[in-house]
Design an enzyme around this catalytic site. Structure first.
Site, PDB file in Angstrom:
ATOM      1  CG  ASP A  23      81.186  85.867  94.285  1.00 33.00           C
ATOM      2  OD1 ASP A  23      82.060  85.939  93.567  1.00 33.00           O
ATOM      3  OD2 ASP A  23      81.352  85.004  95.615  1.00 33.00           O
ATOM      4  N   GLY A  24      79.896  86.137  91.664  1.00 35.60           N
ATOM      5  CA  GLY A  24      79.053  84.852  90.679  1.00 35.60           C
ATOM      6  C   GLY A  24      78.910  85.437  89.846  1.00 35.60           C
ATOM      7  NE  ARG A  27      79.836  81.278  91.282  1.00 36.60           N
ATOM      8  CZ  ARG A  27      79.596  81.822  92.733  1.00 36.60           C
ATOM      9  NH1 ARG A  27      79.345  80.768  93.501  1.00 36.60           N
ATOM     10  NH2 ARG A  27      80.329  82.451  92.996  1.00 36.60           N
ATOM     11  NE  ARG A  36      86.483  84.536  85.281  1.00 37.13           N
ATOM     12  CZ  ARG A  36      85.689  83.801  86.307  1.00 37.13           C
ATOM     13  NH1 ARG A  36      84.951  83.126  86.987  1.00 37.13           N
ATOM     14  NH2 ARG A  36      85.756  84.349  87.547  1.00 37.13           N
ATOM     15  CG  ASN A  71      89.954  90.305  92.391  1.00 39.82           C
ATOM     16  OD1 ASN A  71      88.537  91.203  92.302  1.00 39.82           O
ATOM     17  ND2 ASN A  71      89.284  88.994  92.437  1.00 39.82           N
ATOM     18  NE  ARG A 194      84.957  81.948  99.574  1.00 42.35           N
ATOM     19  CZ  ARG A 194      84.277  81.122  99.009  1.00 42.35           C
ATOM     20  NH1 ARG A 194      83.730  80.005  98.961  1.00 42.35           N
ATOM     21  NH2 ARG A 194      83.686  82.066  98.089  1.00 42.35           N
ATOM     22  CB  SER A 196      86.286  86.860  99.823  1.00 39.33           C
ATOM     23  OG  SER A 196      85.730  85.873  99.934  1.00 39.33           O
TER      24      SER A 196
HETATM   25  C1  FPP Z   1      83.597  88.785  91.090  1.00 41.24           C
HETATM   26  O1  FPP Z   1      82.645  87.577  90.633  1.00 41.24           O
HETATM   27  C2  FPP Z   1      83.179  89.724  90.838  1.00 41.24           C
HETATM   28  C3  FPP Z   1      84.193  90.755  90.572  1.00 41.24           C
HETATM   29  C4  FPP Z   1      85.541  89.960  90.571  1.00 41.24           C
HETATM   30  C5  FPP Z   1      84.333  92.252  89.983  1.00 41.24           C
HETATM   31  C6  FPP Z   1      83.145  92.686  90.224  1.00 41.24           C
HETATM   32  C7  FPP Z   1      82.802  93.517  88.951  1.00 41.24           C
HETATM   33  C8  FPP Z   1      81.731  94.362  88.801  1.00 41.24           C
HETATM   34  C9  FPP Z   1      80.521  93.976  89.158  1.00 41.24           C
HETATM   35  C10 FPP Z   1      81.488  94.636  87.285  1.00 41.24           C
HETATM   36  C11 FPP Z   1      82.629  96.314  87.110  1.00 41.24           C
HETATM   37  C12 FPP Z   1      81.818  97.004  88.238  1.00 41.24           C
HETATM   38  C13 FPP Z   1      81.606  98.359  88.415  1.00 41.24           C
HETATM   39  C14 FPP Z   1      81.776  99.129  89.628  1.00 41.24           C
HETATM   40  C15 FPP Z   1      81.463  98.947  87.085  1.00 41.24           C
HETATM   41  P1  FPP Z   1      83.400  86.424  90.346  1.00 41.24           P
HETATM   42  O2  FPP Z   1      83.894  86.604  88.680  1.00 41.24           O
HETATM   43  O3  FPP Z   1      84.334  85.839  91.078  1.00 41.24           O
HETATM   44  O4  FPP Z   1      82.537  85.556  90.102  1.00 41.24           O
HETATM   45  P2  FPP Z   1      83.069  83.538  89.977  1.00 41.24           P
HETATM   46  O5  FPP Z   1      82.662  83.604  91.460  1.00 41.24           O
HETATM   47  O6  FPP Z   1      81.154  82.681  89.520  1.00 41.24           O
HETATM   48  O7  FPP Z   1      83.909  82.949  89.529  1.00 41.24           O
END
Ligand code: FPP
Length: 250
Positions: A23-24, A27, A36, A71, A194, A196
């Protein structure tokens, strides 16, 4: 490179399975005035680093929450970019996975993935199936509640399970993770407390480690710290501390 911290890891007490809520990314990007998608792209570098590190450290199973069932509700441009990144990762990393004896696995409602992604995913799973050292599982279009719903549907659709015979192992056997150990260590980045909808059933006794580090900044040394923290804990599985000590002495 093997750091000093790494030498403190007790190889006899490694978590068999590490699951990570990455996560993150958003951010991280916002902090740098980037979009993003740039955060997800940088997050992919962390995926590479962490998968290699886990294999080097002797971890048998690592599961990454890459895309949740929820998502899909994100803006289409972000969903499309994540699907592209995923495809890119699989195409680019498959040789390295084979070289590292790492088997790829995927859990979730994979039928909901775009065909271009599911084709590459299926191919990569096939190509890496002889990997013996580590299993890398990507949770894609995955939800813990959805998984339990799917398990109940499968049980009811078959005629092999009678109501009287249902116990916890029956449920476990019908989950996407039937052939995997439960996670011992569940890591969540970016400080959110969380689950989630991630591995709800399987995480019943997982040790949870939350770090404020944003996923794109999470690298090998952070994984090492999480493992050391895990090794400093006493796992009781509902028993008293005294009982656990007696069992360990046997
Ligand atoms: C959550 O961060 C992350 C995701 C929803 C996607 C995770 C994907 C990757 C790390 C890249 C591709 C994956 C692979 C396996 C190659 P967020 O977008 O919710 O962050 P935020 O809470 O800060 O907005």
């Amino acid at each position: 490179m093997k750091g000093k911290l790494e030498s403190f890891i007790d190889k006899e007490k490694l978590p068999a399975h590490i699951a990570i809520i990455m996560d993150g990314n958003g951010r991280w990007a916002r902090n740098k005035n980037l979009d993003r998608i740039s955060g997800h792209r940088e997050g992919m570098k962390s995926v590479r680093a962490v998968v290699t590190a886990a294999k080097d450290l002797g971890i048998g199973y690592i599961t990454l929450y890459a895309f949740s069932a929820q998502n899909w509700k994100r803006p289409k441009s972000e969903v499309d970019a994540l699907m592209e990144l995923l495809k890119h990762y699989l195409l680019k990393e498959r040789d390295k996975l084979i070289e590292n004896s790492t088997r790829l696995n995927a859990i979730g409602r994979l039928q909901e993935l775009p065909k271009a992604v599911s084709d590459v995913l299926r191919e990569t799973i096939e190509m890496t199936k002889h990997g013996r050292d580590m299993t890398l599982t990507l949770a894609l279009s995955y939800g813990g509640r959805e998984e339990i719903v799917d398990a109940v549907k499968k049980i009811l659709a078959g005629d092999k399970v009678s109501p009287e015979s249902v116990d916890q192992s029956t449920i476990s056997q019908f989950l996407y993770t039937a052939d995997m150990p439960e996670p011992d260590l569940l890591i969540r980045t970016s400080g959110e407390m969380r689950l989630s909808n991630f591995m709800l059933w399987q995480s019943a006794y997982a040790e949870i480690y939350v770090t404020r580090t944003l996923w794109p900044n999470f690298r090998r040394r952070h994984l090492v710290k999480a493992i050391l923290n895990y090794q400093s804990r006493e796992r009781r599985f509902g028993l008293t501390g005294e009982q656990v000590k007696k069992r360990e002495a046997i």
